[in-house]
Design an enzyme around this catalytic site. Structure first.
Site, short mmCIF file in Angstrom:
data_model
loop_
_atom_site.label_atom_id
_atom_site.label_comp_id
_atom_site.label_asym_id
_atom_site.label_seq_id
_atom_site.Cartn_x
_atom_site.Cartn_y
_atom_site.Cartn_z
N CYS A 1 0.86 -1.19 0.00
CA CYS A 1 0.00 0.00 0.00
C CYS A 1 0.89 1.23 0.00
O CYS A 1 2.09 1.14 -0.32
CB CYS A 1 -1.00 -0.02 1.16
N ASN B 1 2.26 1.67 4.27
CA ASN B 1 2.58 0.40 4.97
C ASN B 1 2.31 0.50 6.47
O ASN B 1 3.02 -0.10 7.28
CB ASN B 1 4.03 -0.04 4.70
N CYS C 1 -1.45 1.08 7.38
CA CYS C 1 -2.89 0.82 7.54
C CYS C 1 -3.33 -0.46 6.82
O CYS C 1 -3.60 -1.48 7.46
CB CYS C 1 -3.72 2.00 7.02
N ARG C 2 -3.42 -0.41 5.48
CA ARG C 2 -4.06 -1.51 4.74
C ARG C 2 -3.17 -2.73 4.56
O ARG C 2 -3.59 -3.87 4.84
CB ARG C 2 -4.53 -1.01 3.37
N SER C 3 -1.94 -2.53 4.06
CA SER C 3 -1.13 -3.73 3.76
C SER C 3 -0.69 -4.49 5.02
O SER C 3 -0.66 -5.72 5.00
CB SER C 3 0.05 -3.42 2.83
N ASP D 1 -8.60 4.01 1.49
CA ASP D 1 -7.53 4.25 2.46
C ASP D 1 -8.09 4.79 3.77
O ASP D 1 -8.56 5.93 3.83
CB ASP D 1 -6.51 5.23 1.87
P1 4NP Z 1 -1.84 3.00 3.97
O1 4NP Z 1 -2.41 4.42 4.47
O2 4NP Z 1 -1.28 3.22 2.59
O3 4NP Z 1 -3.02 2.10 3.97
O4 4NP Z 1 -0.77 2.60 4.99
C1 4NP Z 1 -1.63 5.59 4.51
C2 4NP Z 1 -0.76 5.79 5.54
C3 4NP Z 1 -0.03 6.97 5.61
C4 4NP Z 1 -0.19 7.94 4.63
C5 4NP Z 1 -1.06 7.72 3.58
C6 4NP Z 1 -1.78 6.55 3.52
N1 4NP Z 1 0.54 9.16 4.70
O5 4NP Z 1 0.32 10.04 3.83
O6 4NP Z 1 1.35 9.33 5.61
#
Ligand code: 4NP
Length: 162
Positions: free
Chosen positions: A9, A12, A14-16, A130
């Site tokens: 994702c 790294n 939240c989702r993955s 997300d």
């Molecule tokens: P993820 O979510 O891709 O599911 O881990 C996010 C986590 C952090 C950020 C964006 C999306 N960020 O912009 O810091």
């Protein structure tokens, strides 16, 4: 033959990592831990070394699924040869991983690359939304649980384990 699965994702956190933890749990329940390896990585570097987001940890805790020791890392060109399946949580992640692949010389022996929502075609969604932005970790958990079941079926079939 063993199978190695990488979820990707953006951050790294939240989702993955949620998909990694849920998939590993399902693999353990199927008593296939010695045959199927699971990991996750991100395309962005804001959270390197950080544990999963509080929202992801809360959902995993509720389902008694371990997230111990998990830390965010970047996806690298080595991952194309180190993994058999690279599953991107959204279409932007797929685009970024494909770009990394096209920028990489060598490493032409590489993983099957697809989006997580391709595992759940009936949902009619291209992306796992997300939760970093909308806070809806429960909805992501539902998708992740169903998608990982489908992925395990696919991997078992590819490994002739059915
Ligand atoms: P993820 O979510 O891709 O599911 O881990 C996010 C986590 C952090 C950020 C964006 C999306 N960020 O912009 O810091």
């Amino acid at each position: 033959m063993n199978a190695r699965i990488l979820f990707v994702c953006l951050g790294n956190i939240c989702r993955s990592p949620m998909a990694e933890a849920v998939m590993r749990h399902q693999v353990e329940q199927a008593q296939l831990s010695d045959r199927i390896e699971v990991d996750s990585a991100g395309t962005g570097d804001w959270h390197l070394g950080h544990p999963p987001h509080e929202g992801t940890r809360k959902l995993l805790d509720q389902h008694q699924i371990s997230h111990q020791g998990m830390k965010a890392r970047l996806v690298t060109s080595n991952d194309f040869s180190a993994f058999d399946y690279i599953v991107c949580m959204d279409t932007n992640n797929l685009r970024d991983v494909r770009k990394l692949l096209s920028d990489t010389d060598g490493n032409r022996e590489h993983a099957r690359l697809f989006t997580f929502m391709e595992l759940l075609p009936d949902k009619g969604m291209a992306d796992v939304p997300d939760p970093y932005y909308d806070g809806n970790f429960s909805f992501v958990y539902e998708l992740v649980e169903s998608g990982c079941k489908e992925l395990l079926k696919r991997v078992r079939s590819d490994m002739n384990l059915n």
